[in-house]
Design a protein around this motif. Structure first.
Motif, PDB file in Angstrom:
ATOM      1  N   LEU A 164       0.827  -1.207   0.000  1.00 62.14           N
ATOM      2  CA  LEU A 164       0.000   0.000   0.000  1.00 62.14           C
ATOM      3  C   LEU A 164       0.864   1.260   0.000  1.00 62.14           C
ATOM      4  O   LEU A 164       0.568   2.235  -0.704  1.00 62.14           O
ATOM      5  CB  LEU A 164      -0.931  -0.002   1.205  1.00 62.14           C
ATOM      6  CG  LEU A 164      -1.931   1.157   1.304  1.00 62.14           C
ATOM      7  CD1 LEU A 164      -2.807   1.224   0.070  1.00 62.14           C
ATOM      8  CD2 LEU A 164      -2.778   1.014   2.563  1.00 62.14           C
ATOM      9  N   ILE A 177      -5.154   5.098   2.516  1.00 58.15           N
ATOM     10  CA  ILE A 177      -6.311   4.455   3.137  1.00 58.15           C
ATOM     11  C   ILE A 177      -5.829   3.488   4.214  1.00 58.15           C
ATOM     12  O   ILE A 177      -4.674   3.053   4.209  1.00 58.15           O
ATOM     13  CB  ILE A 177      -7.173   3.687   2.105  1.00 58.15           C
ATOM     14  CG1 ILE A 177      -6.363   2.556   1.441  1.00 58.15           C
ATOM     15  CG2 ILE A 177      -7.743   4.646   1.061  1.00 58.15           C
ATOM     16  CD1 ILE A 177      -7.188   1.623   0.585  1.00 58.15           C
ATOM     17  N   ILE A 179      -5.981  -0.205   6.184  1.00 58.73           N
ATOM     18  CA  ILE A 179      -6.243  -1.598   5.830  1.00 58.73           C
ATOM     19  C   ILE A 179      -7.369  -2.141   6.693  1.00 58.73           C
ATOM     20  O   ILE A 179      -7.327  -2.078   7.923  1.00 58.73           O
ATOM     21  CB  ILE A 179      -4.981  -2.458   6.036  1.00 58.73           C
ATOM     22  CG1 ILE A 179      -3.874  -1.994   5.099  1.00 58.73           C
ATOM     23  CG2 ILE A 179      -5.287  -3.926   5.785  1.00 58.73           C
ATOM     24  CD1 ILE A 179      -4.203  -2.131   3.645  1.00 58.73           C
ATOM     25  N   ARG A 180      -8.406  -2.629   6.048  1.00 63.25           N
ATOM     26  CA  ARG A 180      -9.535  -3.258   6.736  1.00 63.25           C
ATOM     27  C   ARG A 180     -10.227  -4.183   5.751  1.00 63.25           C
ATOM     28  O   ARG A 180      -9.963  -4.147   4.543  1.00 63.25           O
ATOM     29  CB  ARG A 180     -10.522  -2.210   7.244  1.00 63.25           C
ATOM     30  CG  ARG A 180     -11.128  -1.352   6.139  1.00 63.25           C
ATOM     31  CD  ARG A 180     -12.156  -0.374   6.669  1.00 63.25           C
ATOM     32  NE  ARG A 180     -12.715   0.477   5.622  1.00 63.25           N
ATOM     33  CZ  ARG A 180     -13.711   0.109   4.818  1.00 63.25           C
ATOM     34  NH1 ARG A 180     -14.258  -1.107   4.936  1.00 63.25           N
ATOM     35  NH2 ARG A 180     -14.165   0.945   3.891  1.00 63.25           N
ATOM     36  N   PRO A 182     -13.168  -5.200   3.368  1.00 64.82           N
ATOM     37  CA  PRO A 182     -14.215  -4.454   2.664  1.00 64.82           C
ATOM     38  C   PRO A 182     -15.584  -4.716   3.270  1.00 64.82           C
ATOM     39  O   PRO A 182     -15.807  -5.732   3.949  1.00 64.82           O
ATOM     40  CB  PRO A 182     -14.118  -4.999   1.229  1.00 64.82           C
ATOM     41  CG  PRO A 182     -12.727  -5.500   1.102  1.00 64.82           C
ATOM     42  CD  PRO A 182     -12.376  -6.054   2.462  1.00 64.82           C
ATOM     43  N   GLU A 193     -11.415   5.119  -3.282  1.00 62.52           N
ATOM     44  CA  GLU A 193     -11.014   4.452  -2.046  1.00 62.52           C
ATOM     45  C   GLU A 193     -11.467   2.991  -2.042  1.00 62.52           C
ATOM     46  O   GLU A 193     -10.709   2.102  -1.632  1.00 62.52           O
ATOM     47  CB  GLU A 193     -11.583   5.192  -0.831  1.00 62.52           C
ATOM     48  CG  GLU A 193     -10.936   6.544  -0.556  1.00 62.52           C
ATOM     49  CD  GLU A 193     -11.488   7.658  -1.445  1.00 62.52           C
ATOM     50  OE1 GLU A 193     -12.369   7.386  -2.291  1.00 62.52           O
ATOM     51  OE2 GLU A 193     -11.038   8.802  -1.283  1.00 62.52           O
ATOM     52  N   GLU A 194     -12.715   2.735  -2.476  1.00 61.56           N
ATOM     53  CA  GLU A 194     -13.212   1.360  -2.544  1.00 61.56           C
ATOM     54  C   GLU A 194     -12.359   0.521  -3.492  1.00 61.56           C
ATOM     55  O   GLU A 194     -12.022  -0.633  -3.201  1.00 61.56           O
ATOM     56  CB  GLU A 194     -14.672   1.337  -3.012  1.00 61.56           C
ATOM     57  CG  GLU A 194     -15.679   1.756  -1.968  1.00 61.56           C
ATOM     58  CD  GLU A 194     -17.100   1.679  -2.521  1.00 61.56           C
ATOM     59  OE1 GLU A 194     -17.264   1.366  -3.733  1.00 61.56           O
ATOM     60  OE2 GLU A 194     -18.045   1.933  -1.754  1.00 61.56           O
ATOM     61  N   LEU A 197      -9.065  -0.328  -1.845  1.00 63.12           N
ATOM     62  CA  LEU A 197      -9.230  -1.333  -0.791  1.00 63.12           C
ATOM     63  C   LEU A 197      -9.465  -2.711  -1.391  1.00 63.12           C
ATOM     64  O   LEU A 197      -8.892  -3.715  -0.927  1.00 63.12           O
ATOM     65  CB  LEU A 197     -10.395  -0.937   0.122  1.00 63.12           C
ATOM     66  CG  LEU A 197     -10.626  -1.850   1.337  1.00 63.12           C
ATOM     67  CD1 LEU A 197      -9.393  -1.891   2.217  1.00 63.12           C
ATOM     68  CD2 LEU A 197     -11.835  -1.364   2.130  1.00 63.12           C
ATOM     69  N   TYR A 201      -6.885  -5.549  -0.560  1.00 59.13           N
ATOM     70  CA  TYR A 201      -7.376  -6.622   0.317  1.00 59.13           C
ATOM     71  C   TYR A 201      -7.679  -7.905  -0.454  1.00 59.13           C
ATOM     72  O   TYR A 201      -7.093  -8.966  -0.176  1.00 59.13           O
ATOM     73  CB  TYR A 201      -8.623  -6.152   1.069  1.00 59.13           C
ATOM     74  CG  TYR A 201      -9.090  -7.162   2.101  1.00 59.13           C
ATOM     75  CD1 TYR A 201      -8.597  -7.124   3.388  1.00 59.13           C
ATOM     76  CD2 TYR A 201     -10.022  -8.154   1.779  1.00 59.13           C
ATOM     77  CE1 TYR A 201      -9.011  -8.052   4.342  1.00 59.13           C
ATOM     78  CE2 TYR A 201     -10.435  -9.086   2.719  1.00 59.13           C
ATOM     79  CZ  TYR A 201      -9.928  -9.028   3.998  1.00 59.13           C
ATOM     80  OH  TYR A 201     -10.346  -9.970   4.925  1.00 59.13           O
TER      81      TYR A 201
END
Length: 263
Positions: A164, A177, A179-180, A182, A193-194, A197, A201
């Motif tokens: 990232l 952004i 890290i998580r 979705p 942003e989506e 991610l 991810y």
């Protein structure tokens, strides 16, 4: 008590074990600090001695210190910490009486990092059998361990935060952004942003699933997959490739190594 110190490229983890055992229940406390090879022994002590006292311990309660390090420049200052504030000469994993006793069946055995070796020791001790260990750190490492506990090789891939950082650092307009996982399973993002991610991810999940499938085919026997590292739980929620998640694998490896010294 046993103080173990796991020095990684990003963080240093300190953990206090009851010397009567190496299980999860025998970890009395753990603390984490950012890795900085310039941090002196005195600076470590200001931080660590206070944390020990908060948990109800004194430096005199510690009777052995074992260090596993992949950052050679940090080792001198940790030695100063141990000798000046605890009166203990630390033991370094892979050296002297704490040398590796399991088989390292690769072309350059001396190149195996302490963290990877400790994961092998702990995984074989806890789970047994043929294993693949996935360690989420600065780099993501995949280790192949056979049913005798021998290290057979593995894979090194960029860690997700490293990936990232490269993505954001090498582009002019992409935002940073966190890290998580979705919010849903869609792989068609509606915002920048989506889309980032999803790429980071789900791209990482696909990479892990693909590499582990290839490793299993090459091993050719039933194999258990064990995940460790701070981000292991984050990925475990959206893939079924892990048979077990053991976030304390490396520090438990240090405790097991300490036990082996005594036998």
């Amino acid at each position: 008590m046993l103080l173990v110190i796991d020095v990684g490229n990003t963080n240093v983890v300190f953990a206090l074990f009851d010397r009567k055992g190496t299980g999860r229940d025998n970890i009395h406390a753990r603390w984490r600090i950012a890795t900085d090879p310039r941090r002196t022994g005195d600076e470590y002590a200001v931080w660590l001695v206070q944390l020990l006292k908060i948990e109800g311990y004194e430096t005199s309660d510690v009777t052995r210190i074992v260090v596993g390090s992949v950052v050679p420049r940090a080792e001198h200052n940790l030695t100063v910490l141990a000798e000046k504030y605890f009166g203990i000469t630390p033991i370094f994993a892979g050296q002297g009486e704490a040398r590796w006793t399991f088989e390292i069946d690769v072309d350059q055995p001396s190149s195996l990092g302490a963290d990877r070796a400790l994961n092998c020791i702990a995984a074989s001790h806890i789970f047994g059998g043929d294993l693949i260990v996935v360690d989420f750190g600065t780099a993501t490492k995949f280790e192949a361990i056979d049913f005798h506990g021998a290290y057979k090789g593995g894979i090194i891939a960029p860690g997700i935060n490293l990936s990232l950082d490269a993505l954001v650092g090498k582009t002019a307009k992409l935002p940073r952004i966190g890290i998580r996982a979705p919010d849903n399973d869609s792989v068609v993002g509606r915002t920048t942003e989506e889309q980032m991610l999803i790429g980071v991810y789900w791209g990482y999940v696909a990479m892990m699933e693909g590499l582990i499938a290839r490793m299993k085919r090459e091993i050719g026997r039933p194999v258990k997959v064990v995940a460790t590292g701070g981000l292991a739980i984050l990925f475990d929620t959206n893939t079924d490739i892990f048979d077990a998640v053991e976030t304390d694998l490396t520090i438990r490896g240090l405790a097991i190594l300490s036990e082996q010294i005594d036998t």
